[in-house]
Design an enzyme around this catalytic site. Structure first.
Site, PDB file in Angstrom:
ATOM      1  N   CYS A 386      63.871  64.130  26.465  1.00 40.52           N
ATOM      2  CA  CYS A 386      64.041  62.769  26.991  1.00 40.52           C
ATOM      3  C   CYS A 386      65.321  62.690  27.821  1.00 40.52           C
ATOM      4  O   CYS A 386      65.351  63.242  28.912  1.00 40.52           O
ATOM      5  CB  CYS A 386      63.982  61.738  25.874  1.00 40.52           C
ATOM      6  SG  CYS A 386      63.369  60.154  26.495  1.00 40.52           S
ATOM      7  N   HIS A 512      58.971  62.930  23.401  1.00 40.91           N
ATOM      8  CA  HIS A 512      59.666  63.406  22.197  1.00 40.91           C
ATOM      9  C   HIS A 512      58.732  64.257  21.331  1.00 40.91           C
ATOM     10  O   HIS A 512      58.047  63.714  20.470  1.00 40.91           O
ATOM     11  CB  HIS A 512      60.133  62.215  21.353  1.00 40.91           C
ATOM     12  CG  HIS A 512      61.222  61.417  21.975  1.00 40.91           C
ATOM     13  ND1 HIS A 512      62.546  61.559  21.619  1.00 40.91           N
ATOM     14  CD2 HIS A 512      61.189  60.458  22.937  1.00 40.91           C
ATOM     15  CE1 HIS A 512      63.279  60.726  22.335  1.00 40.91           C
ATOM     16  NE2 HIS A 512      62.488  60.044  23.140  1.00 40.91           N
ATOM     17  N   GLU A 514      59.490  66.069  18.925  1.00 39.79           N
ATOM     18  CA  GLU A 514      59.957  66.133  17.525  1.00 39.79           C
ATOM     19  C   GLU A 514      59.235  65.144  16.612  1.00 39.79           C
ATOM     20  O   GLU A 514      59.182  65.345  15.403  1.00 39.79           O
ATOM     21  CB  GLU A 514      61.474  65.909  17.458  1.00 39.79           C
ATOM     22  CG  GLU A 514      61.992  64.498  17.740  1.00 39.79           C
ATOM     23  CD  GLU A 514      62.216  64.188  19.219  1.00 39.79           C
ATOM     24  OE1 GLU A 514      61.622  64.901  20.068  1.00 39.79           O
ATOM     25  OE2 GLU A 514      62.958  63.244  19.526  1.00 39.79           O
TER      26      GLU A 514
HETATM   27  N1  GLN Z   1      67.977  56.543  28.150  1.00 44.45           N
HETATM   28  C1  GLN Z   1      66.863  57.248  28.677  1.00 44.45           C
HETATM   29  C2  GLN Z   1      65.736  56.314  29.101  1.00 44.45           C
HETATM   30  O1  GLN Z   1      65.663  55.191  28.626  1.00 44.45           O
HETATM   31  C3  GLN Z   1      66.375  58.299  27.700  1.00 44.45           C
HETATM   32  C4  GLN Z   1      65.842  57.745  26.426  1.00 44.45           C
HETATM   33  C5  GLN Z   1      65.741  58.761  25.318  1.00 44.45           C
HETATM   34  O2  GLN Z   1      66.363  59.811  25.362  1.00 44.45           O
HETATM   35  N2  GLN Z   1      64.975  58.436  24.290  1.00 44.45           N
HETATM   36  O3  GLN Z   1      64.915  56.687  29.877  1.00 44.45           O
END
Ligand code: GLN
Length: 540
Positions: A386, A512, A514
Site C-alpha cells: 500500500c 493488503h 496480509e
Molecule cells: N495513505 C495511502 C492512501 O491512502 C496508503 C494507505 C495504506 O497504506 N493503507 O492511499
C-alpha cells in the site's frame, strides 16, 4: 450446518485487558471446527467509534479489513487466521454502531410514543446483532467475544444482553467462558486467585455465572489452585483451564485441547462430541514454527515500530510464510523516521529482505523512500504494501525517471509530478469514516510476473484500504524505464501491483495481502518473498 438450531458461546474477560480473549475465542472456534462444527466469531467492542477505521494504530493496534470492506478490530484477523472463516461487517459491532442504528430507528418513528432507553432498546439491538449471525443458518455455533473488562461502565449493556440471551435461549444452548489473570507475586513466590474471584463476583452481580474459566498465567497452575478457583467461583474443576504463555499463539488450541476444553464446551452446550478432532495439520504447522531449519532477517520499515500490534497481520503473515519455507523470519522493526541516505546501509545492510509498510501521512515518508532506494540499488528482495508500494513508485520516479519532486498528492498536494494521485471517486470525499477504497477487488496479473508466478493463477481478489493510487498518466514512462504494472484492476485499469523485472524480487502491491494469510493458506506473495530472501541470504 449440523445442528438444527445454533448455539452461542460468550467470551468475557476480567482482572485486566490484553489477556488474549481474541486468541482464546479463535482457539475455541478452531477446536470446534476440528470437531466438525461450523463456527463463526464476533467481537463486540464497547467504544463509541462506529468502527476502528478512524483510530490511530497506537490506540488499538492495526485496523483489520474484511472482504466486504469493513474496517474492524484486529481480533477479526486472529479469527480468520485460525479458522479460515471469512468475516463480515456482522462480525464486529461497536457501541457506536448500536446507538447509531437505534437513533436512526427512533428518527424513522419505529419507537413512536415510547421513551427510548438502554434497556430494552439498546440491549435489544445488541441481542439482534448477536442473533443475526445465528439467523444466517450458516453456523452451528456463534462465538461472541465481549471487548473490555467486566466491571467497566461501558460494557454493562453488553453484559446485560448476554444475561438476557442466556435466559431466553436456555442455559444448555449457551455457554459463558470467562478469561482472567492469575498474577504471580515474585516476592512470596505465590500465584494469586483473589482477582479472579473478584471478577467472577462482578459477573455474578450482573446475573452471569461463567461455565468455564480460562486462567492466564506465567507459571503452571497446581491442581490445588484449580480446585480452589472452581470452589470459589462455582464452576466444575475440569472447566478451569490454564492458559500459560506459549512460544507461538498457534499452540493455544492444542494446549486447550489437552485440557479437554472442546469436550467441556460441547458438554455445556449439550451437543454430541462424537467426532475426534483432527488437529494434525495444526500440529505440524506449530512444529514447523517452533523448529525451523534456518533463519532469515527481514526489515519491516514503518513509523509505528514501537507497537508491533500496529502491523499484526504482516507479522502473522511472516509466521505463516516462514513455516511454509521451513524458516524462521526474524523481523527487524526499523523506524522510518530514522532512515536516511547516510545510514541506510548501516540499518538495512545486513537484511535479506526489506518490507516497507502501509501507512498514512507525511511522518516517516522520506525514510521509507530511502529504504526503497537502498533495496532497489542493492538488489535486495523488496516488498512494498500500500503506502510501501506508493513509496516504491515515488522513489523510481525521482531516482530513475529523474522527475525531481515527484510525490503523492497525499503528502505534497502541489507536487509537479503527482505519480500517486487521489482516486477519481475520492475527489470530493471529505468524511473520514469508512470512505476509503475498502475490501476485496479483483486484480489481473501479468503472465510471467513474480506475482503471477507466486499465486499460480492470473486473477486474484485482494483487500484494499487506501484513497490514493498509481497515476496512469505516467505508466508508459515507468514501463519504458523498467518498472511495470504487473497487476491491474480488470474493471478500472487501476494499477494494483508494480514490479521491477530486472531486480531479484521487487514487488509492490496497492492492496493488503496480509489480511488474507491464514495458517491453512499462507499468502503466496509472503511465501514467495521469504523464499527470495532466503535465496539472497544464501547467495551472500
Ligand atoms: N495513505 C495511502 C492512501 O491512502 C496508503 C494507505 C495504506 O497504506 N493503507 O492511499
Amino acid at each position: 450446518m449440523k445442528l438444527s438450531k445454533p448455539k452461542y458461546i460468550f467470551v468475557t474477560g476480567g482482572v485486566a485487558s490484553s489477556l488474549g480473549k481474541g486468541i482464546i475465542s479463535a482457539s475455541i472456534a478452531r477446536l470446534l471446527q476440528a470437531r466438525g462444527y461450523t463456527v463463526t466469531i464476533q467481537k463486540l467492542d464497547p467504544y463509541i467509534n462506529i468502527d476502528p477505521g478512524t483510530l490511530n494504530p497506537y490506540e488499538h493496534g492495526e485496523c483489520y479489513v474484511t472482504e466486504d470492506g469493513t474496517e474492524t478490530d484486529l481480533d477479526l484477523g486472529h479469527y480468520e487466521r485460525f479458522t479460515s472463516i471469512t468475516t463480515t461487517h456482522a462480525n464486529n459491532v461497536t457501541t457506536g454502531k448500536i446507538y447509531k442504528s437505534v437513533i436512526e430507528k427512533e428518527r424513522k418513528g419505529e419507537y413512536l410514543g415510547k421513551t427510548v432507553q438502554v434497556i430494552p432498546h439498546i440491549t435489544d439491538e445488541i441481542k439482534r446483532c448477536i442473533q443475526f449471525l445465528g439467523q444466517t443458518k450458516q453456523y452451528d455455533i456463534i462465538i461472541t467475544e465481549i471487548g473490555g473488562t467486566v466491571g467497566d461502565i461501558e460494557s454493562l449493556p453488553f453484559i446485560e444482553s448476554v444475561r438476557q440471551l442466556r435466559y431466553q435461549l436456555g442455559y444448555r444452548n449457551t455457554a459463558l467462558v470467562h478469561l482472567t489473570l492469575i498474577p504471580y507475586m515474585a516476592a512470596s513466590g505465590e500465584l494469586k486467585t483473589k482477582p479472579t474471584q473478584h471478577s467472577v463476583k462482578a459477573l455474578l452481580e450482573n446475573g452471569l455465572q461463567p461455565d468455564i474459566l480460562v486462567l492466564r498465567t506465567e507459571h503452571p497452575l497446581t491442581k490445588e489452585l484449580r480446585r480452589k478457583v472452581a470452589l470459589f467461583c462455582n464452576v466444575d474443576p475440569e472447566a478451569v483451564m490454564e492458559s500459560i504463555d506459549v512460544p507461538t499463539i498457534y499452540e493455544c488450541p492444542l494446549r486447550m485441547h489437552e485440557q479437554h476444553l472442546d469436550d467441556v464446551v460441547l458438554e455445556k452446550l449439550n451437543i454430541p462430541a462424537d467426532q475426534e478432532p483432527d488437529l494434525e495439520s495444526l500440529r505440524s504447522f506449530v512444529d514447523k514454527v517452533k523448529h525451523p531449519s534456518s533463519t532469515v532477517d527481514i526489515a519491516l520499515v514503518g513509523k509505528y515500530t514501537e507497537l508491533p500490534d500496529a502491523y499484526k497481520s504482516i507479522c502473522e503473515s511472516f509466521i505463516h510464510a516462514g513455516a511454509a519455507n521451513d524458516c524462521k523470519v526474524r523481523l527487524h522493526y526499523v523506524n522510518s523516521e530514522k532512515v536516511n541516505a547516510g545510514n541506510a546501509a548501516e540499518l538495512l545492510g545486513k537484511m535479506s529482505g526489506i518490507l516497507v509498510a502501509p501507512g498514512f501521512g507525511n511522518r516517516g515518508i522520506d525514510g521509507k523512500i530511502e529504504a526503497v532506494r537502498y533495496a532497489r540499488e542493492n538488489n535486495i528482495p523488496f516488498f512494498g504494501i500500500c503506502l510501501g508500494m506508493q513509496c516504491a513508485v515515488i522513489e523510481f520516479a525521482r531516482n530513475v525517471l529523474g522527475l525531481e519532486g515527484a510525490a503523492s498528492v497525499e503528502t505534497e498536494p502541489s507536487t509537479p509530478y503527482p505519480v500517486i494521485d487521489l482516486m477519481e471517486e475520492q475527489k470530493g470525499v471529505t468524511a473520514k469514516g469508512g470512505t476509503m477504497r475498502l475490501g476485496g477487488y479483483p486484480c489481473t496479473l501479468v503472465k510471467g510476473s513474480h506475482a503471477a508466478e507466486a499465486y499460480g493463477k492470473q486473477t486474484v481478489v485482494e483487500r484494499h484500504r487506501h484513497r490514493y493510487e498509481f497515476n496512469n498518466d505516467y505508466l508508459e514512462r515507468f514501463e519504458a524505464a523498467g518498472m511495470r504494472a504487473a497487476g491491474l484492476n480488470p474493471d478500472t485499469g487501476l494499477v494494483e501491483v508494480v514490479e521491477i523485472p530486472s531486480h531479484r524480487w521487487f514487488v509492490g502491491t496497492q492492496y493488503h495481502p496480509e489480511y488474507k494469510s491464514t495458517v491453512r493458506t499462507p499468502h503466496p506473495l509472503f511465501t514467495s518473498f521469504v523464499a527470495a530472501a532466503m535465496a539472497y541470504r544464501d547467495s551472500k
